[in-house]
Design a protein around this motif. Structure first.
Motif, PDB file in Angstrom:
ATOM      1  N   GLY A 155       1.013  -1.113   0.571  1.00  0.00           N
ATOM      2  CA  GLY A 155      -0.127  -0.326  -0.045  1.00  0.00           C
ATOM      3  C   GLY A 155       0.473   1.509  -0.029  1.00  0.00           C
ATOM      4  O   GLY A 155       1.987   1.156   0.010  1.00  0.00           O
ATOM      5  N   GLU A 188      -5.745   3.963   1.605  1.00  0.00           N
ATOM      6  CA  GLU A 188      -6.620   3.319   0.661  1.00  0.00           C
ATOM      7  C   GLU A 188      -7.964   3.818   0.920  1.00  0.00           C
ATOM      8  O   GLU A 188      -8.364   4.610  -1.063  1.00  0.00           O
ATOM      9  CB  GLU A 188      -7.246   1.734   0.698  1.00  0.00           C
ATOM     10  CG  GLU A 188      -6.044   0.679   0.003  1.00  0.00           C
ATOM     11  CD  GLU A 188      -5.304   0.726   0.959  1.00  0.00           C
ATOM     12  OE1 GLU A 188      -3.575   0.445   1.000  1.00  0.00           O
ATOM     13  OE2 GLU A 188      -5.310   0.565   2.334  1.00  0.00           O
ATOM     14  N   GLU A 233      -8.498   6.070  -2.922  1.00  0.00           N
ATOM     15  CA  GLU A 233     -10.124   6.394  -3.399  1.00  0.00           C
ATOM     16  C   GLU A 233     -10.695   7.393  -3.992  1.00  0.00           C
ATOM     17  O   GLU A 233     -11.637   7.739  -5.032  1.00  0.00           O
ATOM     18  CB  GLU A 233     -11.232   4.829  -2.564  1.00  0.00           C
ATOM     19  CG  GLU A 233     -10.952   3.717  -2.832  1.00  0.00           C
ATOM     20  CD  GLU A 233     -11.414   2.687  -2.262  1.00  0.00           C
ATOM     21  OE1 GLU A 233     -13.090   3.444  -2.260  1.00  0.00           O
ATOM     22  OE2 GLU A 233     -11.446   1.947  -2.104  1.00  0.00           O
ATOM     23  N   ARG A 239      -7.666   1.198  -6.323  1.00  0.00           N
ATOM     24  CA  ARG A 239      -7.353  -1.214  -6.999  1.00  0.00           C
ATOM     25  C   ARG A 239      -6.990  -1.135  -7.611  1.00  0.00           C
ATOM     26  O   ARG A 239      -5.648  -1.915  -7.170  1.00  0.00           O
ATOM     27  CB  ARG A 239      -8.943  -2.068  -7.718  1.00  0.00           C
ATOM     28  CG  ARG A 239      -8.663  -3.325  -7.255  1.00  0.00           C
ATOM     29  CD  ARG A 239      -7.924  -3.701  -5.928  1.00  0.00           C
ATOM     30  NE  ARG A 239      -7.813  -5.305  -6.611  1.00  0.00           N
ATOM     31  CZ  ARG A 239      -8.471  -6.226  -6.325  1.00  0.00           C
ATOM     32  NH1 ARG A 239      -9.883  -6.577  -6.177  1.00  0.00           N
ATOM     33  NH2 ARG A 239      -7.923  -7.237  -6.300  1.00  0.00           N
ATOM     34  N   PHE A 258      -2.740  -0.263  -5.448  1.00  0.00           N
ATOM     35  CA  PHE A 258      -2.768  -1.113  -5.053  1.00  0.00           C
ATOM     36  C   PHE A 258      -2.090  -2.673  -5.463  1.00  0.00           C
ATOM     37  O   PHE A 258      -1.138  -3.054  -4.522  1.00  0.00           O
ATOM     38  CB  PHE A 258      -4.155  -1.491  -4.004  1.00  0.00           C
ATOM     39  CG  PHE A 258      -3.842  -2.195  -2.583  1.00  0.00           C
ATOM     40  CD1 PHE A 258      -3.578  -2.215  -1.535  1.00  0.00           C
ATOM     41  CD2 PHE A 258      -4.122  -3.325  -2.480  1.00  0.00           C
ATOM     42  CE1 PHE A 258      -2.669  -2.555  -0.312  1.00  0.00           C
ATOM     43  CE2 PHE A 258      -3.638  -4.318  -1.484  1.00  0.00           C
ATOM     44  CZ  PHE A 258      -3.349  -4.064  -1.034  1.00  0.00           C
ATOM     45  N   TYR A 294     -10.768  -5.333  -1.926  1.00  0.00           N
ATOM     46  CA  TYR A 294      -9.006  -5.532  -2.382  1.00  0.00           C
ATOM     47  C   TYR A 294      -8.479  -6.689  -2.860  1.00  0.00           C
ATOM     48  O   TYR A 294      -7.653  -7.260  -2.917  1.00  0.00           O
ATOM     49  CB  TYR A 294      -8.031  -4.583  -1.435  1.00  0.00           C
ATOM     50  CG  TYR A 294      -8.266  -3.138  -1.940  1.00  0.00           C
ATOM     51  CD1 TYR A 294      -7.313  -2.571  -2.651  1.00  0.00           C
ATOM     52  CD2 TYR A 294      -9.152  -2.456  -1.317  1.00  0.00           C
ATOM     53  CE1 TYR A 294      -7.697  -1.153  -3.138  1.00  0.00           C
ATOM     54  CE2 TYR A 294      -9.841  -1.573  -1.138  1.00  0.00           C
ATOM     55  CZ  TYR A 294      -8.581  -0.460  -2.052  1.00  0.00           C
ATOM     56  OH  TYR A 294      -9.336   0.612  -2.397  1.00  0.00           O
TER      57      TYR A 294
END
Length: 370
Positions: free
Chosen positions: A22, A27, A31, A40, A43, A94
């Motif tokens: 990450g 996250e 987003e 996504r 990541f 994820y």
């Protein structure tokens, strides 16, 4: 390659050695910046970066003490709720296998009562950062790279053939890469305004002996809490505890660093009341305003990577891979990161540091109160 000091002199050799999947912004923030689909994809690239890190260690036989496992540990109930939600999010959105450990399960592995549980990531881990950096340098030279140490760049002349100038000579190239992070100042002013150097510090205890060190972190994982001004720690090969934290946003080294790190360590491990910190050191990481990575191009043949925001062990290797792909004509994955909008730190040169210090004081107060 031009290096102002020696290989590993900066964050590459001094960091806490925690290799975490990450990015520094998290996250949810990513987003908000680019939408779920691209977040996504980013990541997943970070997961690839973790794979490449492991593969480099294996392929080049780098003796850097890699160990599996990382725990993110909440202190307050609010942080516990957020961490448990992150575990669910990783699993359902994820497809990333992390675990929630309750307080009892965490206590089986970590000899501290400070934390309420853990997000345990068996794929992330930790290593000896300087040995890893030097191992990469040896591998690069074996592949034909030429490294010039003590060759500080004083100017970048852009054009069809970019030129790096130093005090004693210059290098002309087809493609230029700026990869000095917090230590690249004045070479590309449009990049300087979008990162801030932040001091972070580590203390190493005297050797504890194998049994006592193992009793602190039984599975030899790395650990980091969820405070904004966080503590992070791990064991070393020679059975010390390496304890990091105490970020300085003013660029001034904190007073009595050894005493400060000792107090923070004993807050987590009161059983180390008789243990002294033998070595302390620090250095600068670079943070972006949104804590997201900042990769891209200044011109068609000048690339840059910065803004690792404390997550550089994996992300630096990822950035190198993506820039090399772009130079070979495959820029789609690097261009993905250009979708992240980065803004200068407010306040200009005169006020941005005091404003950042004030903002960090608020976050520290928030961590302390709720």
């Amino acid at each position: 390659m031009l290096e102002a000091e020696r290989i590993g002199w900066g964050a590459s050799g001094r960091n806490g050695g925690q290799a975490i999947a990450g990015f520094g912004c998290g996250e949810a923030k990513l987003e908000a910046l680019v939408g779920f689909e691209d977040a996504r994809r980013m990541f997943d690239l970070s997961r690839e970066g973790l794979h490449w890190l492991r593969e480099r260690i294996r392929k080049h036989d780098i003796a850097c003490d890699w160990r599996d496992g990382h725990a993110t540990v909440p202190i307050k109930p609010r942080q516990q709720r957020e961490t448990q939600a992150a575990v669910e999010d990783f699993a359902t959105r994820y497809d990333y296998p992390v675990q929630w450990w309750d307080r009892e399960k965490l206590r089986d592995q970590l000899a501290s009562d400070r934390y309420l549980g853990a997000l345990y990531d068996p794929n992330s881990g930790h290593l000896h950062p300087l040995e890893y950096a030097l191992g990469l340098a040896r591998a690069a030279m074996a592949a034909g790279a030429v490294i010039f140490e003590h060759s500080r760049v004083t100017q970048l002349v852009r054009g069809d053939k970019p030129v790096f100038r130093t005090a004693v000579g210059e290098v002309r190239c087809d493609f230029a890469i700026l990869a000095g992070n917090a230590l690249v100042q004045g070479i590309a002013p449009e990049l300087d305004t979008k990162i801030m150097p932040v001091g972070t510090y580590i203390g190493a205890t005297v050797p504890l002996g194998e049994a006592r060190a193992n009793a602190l972190i039984r599975n030899d994982m790395a650990v980091a809490d969820t405070n904004w001004a966080l503590d992070y720690f791990r064991r070393s090969r020679d059975h010390r505890l390496l304890f990091g934290g105490r970020a300085s946003y003013s660029t001034l080294p904190p007073p009595n660093l050894r005493g400060t790190m000792t107090r923070r360590m004993r807050r987590v491990f009161p059983q180390l009341a008789d243990v002294q910190i033998e070595y302390v050191w620090g250095g600068y990481i670079d943070i972006s305003l949104n804590r997201a990575p900042h990769f891209g191009r200044l011109t068609p043949n000048v690339y840059f990577a910065q803004g690792f925001s404390g997550h550089g062990v994996i992300a630096t290797g990822l950035a190198g891979k993506l820039m090399s792909e772009a130079i070979r004509g495959q820029s789609e994955r690097l261009d993905l990161f250009a979708k992240i909008q980065h803004h200068p730190f407010p306040g200009g040169r005169a006020l941005r540091t005091p404003m950042l210090v004030a903002a960090m004081a608020w976050y520290k107060l928030r961590d302390a109160l709720w």
